[in-house]
Design a protein around this motif. Structure first.
Motif, short mmCIF file in Angstrom:
data_model
loop_
_atom_site.label_atom_id
_atom_site.label_comp_id
_atom_site.label_asym_id
_atom_site.label_seq_id
_atom_site.Cartn_x
_atom_site.Cartn_y
_atom_site.Cartn_z
N GLU A 1 -8.13 -8.97 -10.23
CA GLU A 1 -7.73 -10.27 -9.69
C GLU A 1 -6.29 -10.24 -9.21
O GLU A 1 -5.95 -10.82 -8.18
CB GLU A 1 -7.90 -11.33 -10.78
N ALA A 2 -5.41 -9.54 -9.94
CA ALA A 2 -4.01 -9.46 -9.58
C ALA A 2 -3.81 -8.72 -8.26
O ALA A 2 -3.07 -9.17 -7.38
CB ALA A 2 -3.22 -8.77 -10.69
N VAL A 3 -4.47 -7.58 -8.12
CA VAL A 3 -4.34 -6.81 -6.88
C VAL A 3 -4.89 -7.59 -5.69
O VAL A 3 -4.29 -7.63 -4.61
CB VAL A 3 -5.05 -5.45 -7.02
N ARG A 4 -6.03 -8.24 -5.89
CA ARG A 4 -6.60 -9.05 -4.81
C ARG A 4 -5.67 -10.19 -4.42
O ARG A 4 -5.45 -10.46 -3.24
CB ARG A 4 -7.96 -9.61 -5.24
N ALA A 5 -5.07 -10.85 -5.41
CA ALA A 5 -4.16 -11.95 -5.13
C ALA A 5 -2.93 -11.47 -4.37
O ALA A 5 -2.44 -12.16 -3.46
CB ALA A 5 -3.74 -12.63 -6.43
N ALA A 6 -2.44 -10.29 -4.72
CA ALA A 6 -1.27 -9.75 -4.03
C ALA A 6 -1.58 -9.51 -2.55
O ALA A 6 -0.80 -9.90 -1.66
CB ALA A 6 -0.82 -8.45 -4.69
N ARG A 7 -2.70 -8.90 -2.28
CA ARG A 7 -3.05 -8.61 -0.88
C ARG A 7 -3.40 -9.88 -0.12
O ARG A 7 -3.09 -10.01 1.06
CB ARG A 7 -4.19 -7.59 -0.82
N ASP A 8 -4.06 -10.82 -0.78
CA ASP A 8 -4.37 -12.10 -0.12
C ASP A 8 -3.10 -12.84 0.28
O ASP A 8 -3.09 -13.60 1.25
CB ASP A 8 -5.22 -12.98 -1.04
N ALA A 9 -2.02 -12.62 -0.48
CA ALA A 9 -0.75 -13.28 -0.18
C ALA A 9 0.08 -12.51 0.84
O ALA A 9 1.19 -12.94 1.19
CB ALA A 9 0.06 -13.44 -1.47
N GLY A 10 -0.44 -11.40 1.34
CA GLY A 10 0.26 -10.66 2.38
C GLY A 10 1.05 -9.46 1.91
O GLY A 10 1.73 -8.79 2.70
N TYR A 11 0.99 -9.16 0.60
CA TYR A 11 1.68 -7.99 0.08
C TYR A 11 0.82 -6.74 0.25
O TYR A 11 -0.40 -6.79 0.11
CB TYR A 11 1.97 -8.14 -1.41
N LEU A 12 1.45 -5.61 0.53
CA LEU A 12 0.80 -4.33 0.35
C LEU A 12 0.69 -4.07 -1.15
O LEU A 12 1.59 -4.44 -1.92
CB LEU A 12 1.61 -3.21 1.00
N ALA A 13 -0.39 -3.46 -1.57
CA ALA A 13 -0.57 -3.10 -2.98
C ALA A 13 -0.51 -1.58 -3.08
O ALA A 13 -1.41 -0.88 -2.61
CB ALA A 13 -1.91 -3.61 -3.50
N ILE A 14 0.55 -1.08 -3.69
CA ILE A 14 0.80 0.36 -3.72
C ILE A 14 1.03 0.81 -5.16
O ILE A 14 1.83 0.21 -5.88
CB ILE A 14 2.02 0.72 -2.85
N ILE A 15 0.31 1.84 -5.57
CA ILE A 15 0.50 2.42 -6.89
C ILE A 15 1.50 3.56 -6.79
O ILE A 15 1.40 4.41 -5.90
CB ILE A 15 -0.84 2.94 -7.45
N VAL A 16 2.46 3.60 -7.71
CA VAL A 16 3.37 4.73 -7.85
C VAL A 16 3.30 5.16 -9.32
O VAL A 16 3.61 4.36 -10.21
CB VAL A 16 4.82 4.36 -7.47
N THR A 17 2.89 6.39 -9.57
CA THR A 17 2.57 6.80 -10.93
C THR A 17 3.03 8.21 -11.24
O THR A 17 2.90 9.12 -10.42
CB THR A 17 1.05 6.66 -11.19
#
Length: 268
Positions: free
Chosen positions: A92-108
């Motif tokens: 839900e968090a990742v979907r909300a981020a992208r719906d708001a116009g953010y890129l969702a990027i993992i750095v690990t």
């Protein structure tokens, strides 16, 4: 997936036209901005955005993986796809981020590769499982950047990855690569992590650095025995709450706002 020996082009390099645009822009930045390579990344990119509006820069949320999106299993960490368990609300968090116009990027950080517990092919399977589970909540990750290195010499490990590097957090190389690949506006972006290594990298990049109480809960102060540890800008119960704050407080991350001025004000 972006790391040493990772196969395939990055999402930003999906076409020859985009590859050409990226190289043209980066060449211009190096030529037009004095000492570009030594500048704070946010300052260099803001100078580029101000002086040469060639492409619209986008905000991003940088997510740590274990302890933020999926559960931290302890021991040697996630060693295979079956070890992946999403933290409730992660999709839900990742979907909300992208719906708001953010890129969702993992750095690990993935020291398991250097230590010989996971191969690069095995790591790809782990990331595929994370993407699969997130997709069940209609959530998509734009890119995964990983560091396979660790400076310790571990018997039976992968010697070529047992090195000191700039990509292992709190190093910032992976963030700089992502910023160049996607044209990220760091002044409107954030990091969400469970470790003070994440927070240190975020602060070094000029990001709003948010901690979560899942995983290590930003309690790993022992990693900083000889210096003051970095301090999260805010702490949240989990990644869902952290993203909700990013989305509902976007006004503080609009162009023209100075993240460092905000930190100075918040700290009194």
């Amino acid at each position: 997936m972006h790391g040493p020996d990772a196969a395939g082009p990055s999402p930003f390099e999906a076409s020859a036209a985009l590859r050409h645009l990226r190289m043209t822009v980066m060449d211009w930045m190096r030529d037009a901005i004095p000492d570009f390579a030594s500048l704070h990344p946010r300052h260099a990119l803001q100078a580029y955005q101000t002086d040469r509006k060639v492409w619209p820069m986008r905000p991003a949320i940088f997510f740590d993986c274990d302890g933020v999106l999926n559960e931290e299993p302890g021991g040697h960490g996630v060693l295979g796809p079956d070890d992946v368990r999403l933290i409730p609300g992660a999709g839900e968090a990742v979907r909300a981020a992208r719906d708001a116009g953010y890129l969702a990027i993992i750095v690990t950080n993935r020291a398991q590769v250097a230590k010989g517990f996971v191969t690069l092919a095995g790591l790809e399977a782990i990331f595929a499982r994370i993407r699969e589970l997130l997709a069940q909540d209609d959530a998509t990750i734009d890119a995964i950047y990983f560091c396979p290195h660790h400076p310790e010499q571990t018997p039976g490990g992968a010697a070529r990855f047992q090195i000191a590097c700039e990509c292992r957090k709190p190093g910032t190389l992976l963030f700089r690569r992502a910023t160049a690949d996607f044209g990220i506006d760091l002044g409107r972006s954030a990091l969400i992590g469970d470790s003070l290594r994440d927070i240190g990298a975020g602060c070094a990049m000029g990001l709003r650095a948010y901690g979560v109480h899942t995983g290590y809960g930003c309690r790993d102060v022992e990693r900083y025995p000889d210096q003051a540890p970095p301090v999260p800008d805010r702490m949240f119960s989990d990644v869902r709450e952290a993203v909700a704050f990013c989305v509902t407080h976007r006004a503080i991350a609009e162009p023209g706002q100075d993240v460092w001025a905000e930190r100075k004000t918040d700290s009194g």
